[in-house]
Design an enzyme around this catalytic site. Sequence first.
Site, PDB file in Angstrom:
ATOM      1  N   SER A 117       0.769  -1.146   0.008  1.00 57.03           N
ATOM      2  CA  SER A 117      -0.143  -0.013  -0.045  1.00 57.03           C
ATOM      3  C   SER A 117       0.738   1.243   0.070  1.00 57.03           C
ATOM      4  O   SER A 117       0.360   2.480  -0.424  1.00 57.03           O
ATOM      5  CB  SER A 117      -0.981   0.137   1.030  1.00 57.03           C
ATOM      6  OG  SER A 117      -0.249   0.068   2.410  1.00 57.03           O
ATOM      7  N   HIS A 138      -2.015  -2.690  -6.323  1.00 58.49           N
ATOM      8  CA  HIS A 138      -2.675  -2.552  -5.055  1.00 58.49           C
ATOM      9  C   HIS A 138      -4.183  -2.602  -4.880  1.00 58.49           C
ATOM     10  O   HIS A 138      -4.589  -1.737  -5.331  1.00 58.49           O
ATOM     11  CB  HIS A 138      -2.149  -1.254  -4.640  1.00 58.49           C
ATOM     12  CG  HIS A 138      -2.653  -0.810  -3.214  1.00 58.49           C
ATOM     13  ND1 HIS A 138      -2.974   0.409  -2.701  1.00 58.49           N
ATOM     14  CD2 HIS A 138      -2.764  -1.629  -2.048  1.00 58.49           C
ATOM     15  CE1 HIS A 138      -3.449   0.379  -1.304  1.00 58.49           C
ATOM     16  NE2 HIS A 138      -3.548  -1.047  -1.162  1.00 58.49           N
ATOM     17  N   GLU A 150      -4.667   0.417  -7.447  1.00 57.45           N
ATOM     18  CA  GLU A 150      -3.678   1.134  -7.906  1.00 57.45           C
ATOM     19  C   GLU A 150      -2.802   0.125  -8.578  1.00 57.45           C
ATOM     20  O   GLU A 150      -2.266  -0.918  -8.128  1.00 57.45           O
ATOM     21  CB  GLU A 150      -3.071   1.752  -6.911  1.00 57.45           C
ATOM     22  CG  GLU A 150      -4.057   2.872  -6.135  1.00 57.45           C
ATOM     23  CD  GLU A 150      -3.383   3.648  -5.166  1.00 57.45           C
ATOM     24  OE1 GLU A 150      -3.552   4.743  -4.624  1.00 57.45           O
ATOM     25  OE2 GLU A 150      -3.001   2.975  -4.290  1.00 57.45           O
ATOM     26  N   ASN A 188      -3.158   6.678  -0.472  1.00 52.97           N
ATOM     27  CA  ASN A 188      -2.571   6.646   1.112  1.00 52.97           C
ATOM     28  C   ASN A 188      -1.621   8.048   1.035  1.00 52.97           C
ATOM     29  O   ASN A 188      -1.455   8.556   2.150  1.00 52.97           O
ATOM     30  CB  ASN A 188      -1.955   5.424   1.339  1.00 52.97           C
ATOM     31  CG  ASN A 188      -2.678   4.425   1.816  1.00 52.97           C
ATOM     32  OD1 ASN A 188      -3.588   4.674   2.729  1.00 52.97           O
ATOM     33  ND2 ASN A 188      -2.373   3.258   1.445  1.00 52.97           N
TER      34      ASN A 188
END
Length: 385
Positions: A117, A138, A150, A188
């Site tokens: 992540s 991801h 992702e 993130n």
Amino acid sequence: MKKIGIIGGGAMGSGIAQVFAQAGHSVVLYDTNQEALDRSKQNLANTFVKLVAKEKYTAEQAETIQNSIEYAQSLDAFATIDLMIEAIVENLDVKKSVFKQVEAIVSADCILASNTSSLSIASIASSCENPSRVIGIHFFNPAPLMALVEIIPAVQTREGLAEEVKALIQSVKKLPVITKDTPGFIVNRVARPFYGEAIRILEEGVADAETIDFAMTSLGGFRMGPFELMDFIGHDVNYRVTESVFEAFFYDPRFKPSFSQKRLFEAGYYGRKSGRGFYNYAEGAEKKEPNQAQVLLEKIYKRILLMLINEAADALFLNIANREDLDTAMTKGVNYPKGLLKWADEYGLENVQNDLDKLYNYYHEDRYRLSPIIRNMVKENKSFY
């Protein structure tokens, strides 16, 4: 890419295995722990009992899907796979060791991917003899339900591989976005202010957690407030991601962790899973009523939203991803009510500039510096859309 190998029998690895099996792929799920594999197999069986009951699948289809997953305790089972996805602990050294082991077993054409992540794909790829076939893929938890994926090419990744993987992800009915290999990728990275600025407001004594959460759900339309969400994710996860992104960005103050969350993490108050976090989840524990003063709620909502908009704009400024992928990532990856760049246009870029400049002039902290792209667009009277 017909045969998929997944490393890690936890919730994430099992979820990714389900996604590919449902799309008609043969899957090998590997874990060193037989109990983890048994649990994964049983959980999948339980899931399909419910899906059959809801008439999403017939009993025959459910059986076929479950039978397409092989549960293996030896990496030798990966000898014939076309794609490997690693979904294990977020530890760079462990991941590099695993990639090195897998590369010695798989075919020369096999693609090697990490579900990390926030860790560097380039660093993971450096452990391989042929780093050009390494890429980040991801998924978000729970993988069978969350649409976003992702895709992260490293500097070593061969040209065209990201597009090949994007087509594969689309074929399993997921929504891929391509992002640069920078800390936190899109979600993130851009989401950090939702937590960080909320905690800052709490630490300053502007409002309590209940009021901040209420501001973001009632005025912002977010499904959960930042403190509810941190407690739901778990501070053992959320704090560690914040800390790793902060370190990876060479200690940029925009990503600075908070002592409030660190102390919860150190105390083992991880949130819902431990019974206590920012809120107390013990039986009979009362939750305070939020302060519903409109002026206060507006102040909180605007401050957090401004920081989110600024982060999304800066990601665009630095070519982390394109405009559409940035907005898609936030609406589909963390269920934001709107894409942040579209939201910026609604708020008015001149208003964003003026309000962020006020915060910067008050605090004189780099945390509140306005992204140059916003200032330039205001000068040129442009909008993101």
